[in-house]
Enzyme design. Structure first.
Site, PDB file in Angstrom:
ATOM      1  CG  HIS A  26      14.124   0.484  -9.926  1.00  0.00           C
ATOM      2  ND1 HIS A  26      13.001   0.290 -10.672  1.00  0.00           N
ATOM      3  CD2 HIS A  26      13.639   0.524  -8.514  1.00  0.00           C
ATOM      4  CE1 HIS A  26      11.604   0.143  -9.770  1.00  0.00           C
ATOM      5  NE2 HIS A  26      12.319   0.625  -8.437  1.00  0.00           N
ATOM      6  CB  CYS A  27      16.946   5.370  -8.145  1.00  0.00           C
ATOM      7  SG  CYS A  27      17.428   6.323  -9.514  1.00  0.00           S
ATOM      8  CE1 TYR A  44       6.870   5.463  -0.256  1.00  0.00           C
ATOM      9  CE2 TYR A  44       5.386   3.736  -0.919  1.00  0.00           C
ATOM     10  CZ  TYR A  44       6.571   4.748  -1.105  1.00  0.00           C
ATOM     11  OH  TYR A  44       7.168   4.702  -2.408  1.00  0.00           O
ATOM     12  CB  SER A  72       3.222   3.493  -5.169  1.00  0.00           C
ATOM     13  OG  SER A  72       3.747   3.454  -3.974  1.00  0.00           O
ATOM     14  NE  ARG A 119       7.261   0.570 -10.729  1.00  0.00           N
ATOM     15  CZ  ARG A 119       7.360   0.722  -9.327  1.00  0.00           C
ATOM     16  NH1 ARG A 119       7.073   1.721  -8.401  1.00  0.00           N
ATOM     17  NH2 ARG A 119       8.362  -0.367  -8.706  1.00  0.00           N
ATOM     18  CE1 TYR A 152       8.219  -5.153  -7.317  1.00  0.00           C
ATOM     19  CE2 TYR A 152       7.259  -2.940  -6.266  1.00  0.00           C
ATOM     20  CZ  TYR A 152       8.028  -4.064  -6.065  1.00  0.00           C
ATOM     21  OH  TYR A 152       8.654  -4.168  -5.101  1.00  0.00           O
ATOM     22  CG  HIS A 176      12.604  -5.219  -7.937  1.00  0.00           C
ATOM     23  ND1 HIS A 176      13.455  -4.489  -8.462  1.00  0.00           N
ATOM     24  CD2 HIS A 176      11.697  -4.293  -7.074  1.00  0.00           C
ATOM     25  CE1 HIS A 176      13.347  -3.077  -8.041  1.00  0.00           C
ATOM     26  NE2 HIS A 176      12.213  -3.002  -7.463  1.00  0.00           N
ATOM     27  CG  ASP A 245      14.177  -0.080  -4.810  1.00  0.00           C
ATOM     28  OD1 ASP A 245      13.560   0.912  -5.540  1.00  0.00           O
ATOM     29  OD2 ASP A 245      13.679  -0.794  -3.806  1.00  0.00           O
ATOM     30  CG  ASN A 250       6.931   0.726   1.785  1.00  0.00           C
ATOM     31  OD1 ASN A 250       6.532   1.472   2.648  1.00  0.00           O
ATOM     32  ND2 ASN A 250       6.795   0.948   0.686  1.00  0.00           N
TER      33      ASN A 250
END
Ligand code: 0GY
Length: 293
Positions: A26-27, A44, A72, A119, A152, A176, A245, A250
């Site tokens: 997960h990255c 963001y 996102s 996703r 998620y 997560h 991650d 954020n």
């Protein structure tokens, strides 16, 4: 506009050495935005964190492969993720975000480009809309490709999402652990509810990642995260994955040290056999199934 930066340029070298072949499952990559601009709906706007940076981190931390999850801020334009996969020399695969109107040809091109999952993001602070009916349609379209679905959400949505999860015809990987309150311990309400979900639904796996987001006790030991999550790794040893991650979207107010995160792995998965499953066998089965005997 000032772009946010949520990662450190000087991660420590972990004491723990992942086994050869280990997958950071997960990255993300951000941009480079001059080539791959962010979505108009991005919540963001980060500085560039492109493939070269990701692969340098991979090597520093001792990983072999990456699973790059479409962030996102890039919306459903997967070009930045595909670009990183293309530059990885076969050492990265990806998770895309797709529009329900995507054509079969476009899905085939994503597969060719190394995508193996889609996703579905339910976090209101990240996306404007999470249309369950459209997500289920997409899941049915990607199932014949052998892909799976990554979901998620946060713990308060778990109960409400059960019918949705049950309508998905593929393997599901929950990011997560659906963000439980780990400070309540392994038998706190969120961890119990999540273990129940996995017990009753054998098609669900999860990423036991994001100590840096979930722990209240914080770095470097993240003791509450370890105490809550280790039993899950032991009970569901064939259904857990782990990821950095990076570049930690954020997290600009609490930038984690990636080396310290890697050092949590042997405390979560306490034997070499468990570590092998977490870092190699389980992610390889999902993302490089053709290499698994
Ligand atoms: C994560 C978490 C976050 C962000 C995203 O796609 C994203 O922007 O996933 C978050 O802010 O919690 O897993 O990367």
């Amino acid at each position: 506009m000032t772009r946010i930066k949520s990662w450190t340029d000087t991660p420590s070298k972990p004491r723990y050495a992942p086994p050869p072949g280990a997958v950071d499952a997960h990255c993300h990559v951000f941009g480079p935005q001059a080539e791959f601009p962010f979505s108009a709906a991005a919540k963001y706007l980060p500085e560039d964190a492109g493939p070269e940076m990701l692969f340098a981190l991979r090597d520093r931390l001792g990983f072999t492969r990456n699973v790059i999850v479409q962030a996102s801020c890039h919306g459903a334009d997967n070009r930045a993720t595909l670009n990183a996969i293309a530059k990885s020399d076969g050492k990265a695969r990806g998770v895309a975000v797709v529009d329900p109107a995507i054509s079969d040809e476009e899905l085939a091109a994503l597969h060719e480009g190394g995508i193996r999952a889609v996703r579905f993001n339910f976090l209101k602070r990240l996306v404007d809309d999470a249309p369950k009916d459209k997500f289920i349609e997409i899941a049915k379209r990607i199932a014949p490709l052998g892909w799976h679905v990554v979901v998620y959400f946060e713990a308060d949505l778990l109960e409400e999402l059960k019918p949705f999860l049950d309508a998905i015809p593929t393997t599901i990987v929950i990011d997560h652990m659906g963000r439980p309150d780990v400070s309540a311990g392994p038998d706190g309400p969120d961890m119990r509810a999540f273990r129940e979900l996995l017990r009753s639904r054998p098609n669900i796996s999860t990423k036991v990642s994001c100590a840096e987001r979930l722990s209240r006790l914080g770095p470097p030991a993240y003791d509450d995260f370890i105490a809550a999550v280790r039993p899950l790794v032991e009970e569901f040893e064939d259904r857990v994955l782990w990821g950095t991650d990076w570049p930690h979207p954020n997290m600009q107010d609490a930038i984690p040290d990636d080396g310290a995160l890697v050092d949590l792995i042997p405390r979560l998965a306490v034997t070499e056999a468990l570590q092998r499953k977490l870092l190699i066998d389980n992610p390889m089965r999902l993302y490089w199934p053709e290499e698994v005997g």
